[in-house]
Design an enzyme around this catalytic site. Structure first.
Site, PDB file in Angstrom:
ATOM      1  CG  ASP A 151      -1.971  -1.066   1.190  1.00  0.00           C
ATOM      2  OD1 ASP A 151      -2.229  -1.598   0.099  1.00  0.00           O
ATOM      3  OD2 ASP A 151      -2.542  -1.373   2.256  1.00  0.00           O
ATOM      4  CE1 TYR A 160      -9.487  -3.504  -0.607  1.00  0.00           C
ATOM      5  CE2 TYR A 160      -9.302  -1.240  -1.363  1.00  0.00           C
ATOM      6  CZ  TYR A 160      -9.101  -2.194  -0.391  1.00  0.00           C
ATOM      7  OH  TYR A 160      -8.514  -1.835   0.794  1.00  0.00           O
ATOM      8  CD  GLU A 162      -7.947  -5.055  -5.542  1.00  0.00           C
ATOM      9  OE1 GLU A 162      -7.223  -4.047  -5.426  1.00  0.00           O
ATOM     10  OE2 GLU A 162      -8.272  -5.758  -4.559  1.00  0.00           O
TER      11      GLU A 162
END
Ligand SMILES: *[C@@H]1O[C@H](CO)[C@@H](O)[C@H](O)[C@H]1NC(C)=O
Ligand SMILES: *[C@@H]1O[C@H](CO)[C@@H](O)[C@H](O)[C@H]1NC(C)=O
Ligand SMILES: *[C@@H]1O[C@H](CO)[C@@H](O)[C@H](O)[C@H]1NC(C)=O
Length: 349
Positions: free
Chosen positions: A71, A306, A328
């Site tokens: 991230d 997601y 995803e």
């Protein structure tokens, strides 16, 4: 119009009206928009967002993570456009490049100002305070259907002080922003443990009666392994905790999910599992989420993360039929690729 990362963005939405309860969704087209781990500067594509534009295009965005799947780290914002209802997509353009930041950009949300036709993309930098101190909330704007984008503007300092859902509101088409409702975590601004109250990435939906429903990631599984739903009756100024609902039908592994109301039908997508990010599923509700139709559409049984829903509304005959789901998708890991499916809502008509 899509969710994400801890804020809600409010701009006017066209109202829709109840129409048809003979919904029978089926996937009619699927494409991989981005594949991770390929040659070039990108290691991993994650965090897909999808929106319609007022002129009838679809815009797909993703974080193009340069060095790793993490991230943090440096990224581009990748964009592809479709002007033919998702049949074909432009090559990728990288519309933002954060250089080599240790804690680079993270996508937040995309929204459309239907009054004046602009598209606004919100993202953060230094969200995790990893080798940096100050988080910023940034926005870029396109006035020409996503072809060109403004330079990044800072629309707030700091991101979220101590976890939770926070609204930022604009009443002047994104010129200025202020804080609105908040739903704070418990314990606030302190490290969390399993089963703490930790409202995370959220998806606001403006319902046709004016309420703003916020479907929320229940990050530490407080009370259930399912979605939390808050509602604002005052345009995003407050999200009363007394009205917070745990929707046990919407089982969830703690992930960013999506919701969309179209013609009075509320749609919801997530990896429908209490344990892991698999089983990307579309559900629908004919009563604004009070209950969900028992039938579901399983879009992908394997690893999936997601997701984001969008639909077009230029051509009533054509566009009332379809919604689009970007998500995803992988075979071993959910972040192997970003897929887009076109769903025919009335597949038996
Ligand atoms: C929409 O409003 C914003 C903020 O006032 C402005 O920057 C933008 O130019 C407007 N968009 C269009 C297409 O006029
Ligand atoms: C995925 O869905 C199937 C049924 O459709 C179910 O049997 C399975 O347990 C689900 N997987 C997970 C991990 O929840
Ligand atoms: C709307 O879509 C229908 C069905 O695809 C098509 O026949 C019609 O020409 C379209 N109308 C316009 C104005 O684009």
């Amino acid at each position: 119009m899509c969710r994400s990362l801890f804020w809600i963005f409010l701009l006017s939405l066209l109202c829709s009206f109840a129409r048809n309860n003979k919904i029978r969704p089926a996937v009619v087209d699927e494409q991989l928009l981005w594949v991770s781990g390929q040659a070039g500067e990108v290691n991993t594509y994650r965090i897909p967002l999808l929106t319609f534009t007022p002129r009838g295009s679809l815009l797909a965005f993703a974080e193009a993570r340069k060095m790793s799947f993490k991230d943090t780290g440096a990224k581009f914002i990748a964009l592809k456009r479709s002007t033919d209802r998702g049949a074909t997509w432009s090559p990728t353009s990288f519309i933002v490049d954060d250089g080599s930041m240790a804690d680079g950009l993270n996508l937040g949300s995309v929204l459309v100002d239907e009054e004046n036709g602009s598209v606004i993309l919100i993202y953060t930098v230094c969200f995790h305070h990893y080798h940096c101190k100050r988080s910023n909330t940034m926005m870029i704007e396109s006035l020409d259907d996503g072809y060109t984008w403004s330079a990044p503007l800072v629309c707030g300092h700091g991101t979220v002080a101590g976890d939770g859902v926070f609204c930022i509101l604009s009443d002047d088409h994104g010129e200025t922003w202020r804080y609105g409702a908040e739903l704070k975590s418990i314990p606030y601004d302190q490290p969390k443990k399993d089963l703490d109250f930790d409202p995370d990435e959220c998806q606001p939906v403006e319902l046709n009666d004016g309420r703003i429903m916020v479907n929320i990631r229940n990050n530490k599984n407080y009370h259930c392994h399912c979605r939390m739903v808050a509602c604002s009756l005052d345009g995003g100024e407050s999200l009363p905790v007394e009205k917070l609902v745990f929707d046990h039908t919407l089982e969830d592994p703690a992930v960013a999910a999506s919701a969309l109301e179209k013609d009075g039908v509320l749609f919801f997508s997530n990896p429908a599992s209490q344990q892991s990010r698999v089983n990307l599923t579309l559900r629908w509700s004919l009563n604004h989420g009070k209950s969900w139709v028992k039938n579901t559409l399983k879009i992908w049984p394997g690893p999936s993360g997601y997701s984001c829903l969008a639909s077009l509304k230029m051509n009533k005959t054509e566009d009332n039929r379809y919604i689009y789901v970007i998500f995803e998708k992988g075979n071993r890991e959910y972040y192997e690729s970003i897929a887009l499916v076109k769903v025919d809502l009335y597949s038996d008509q």
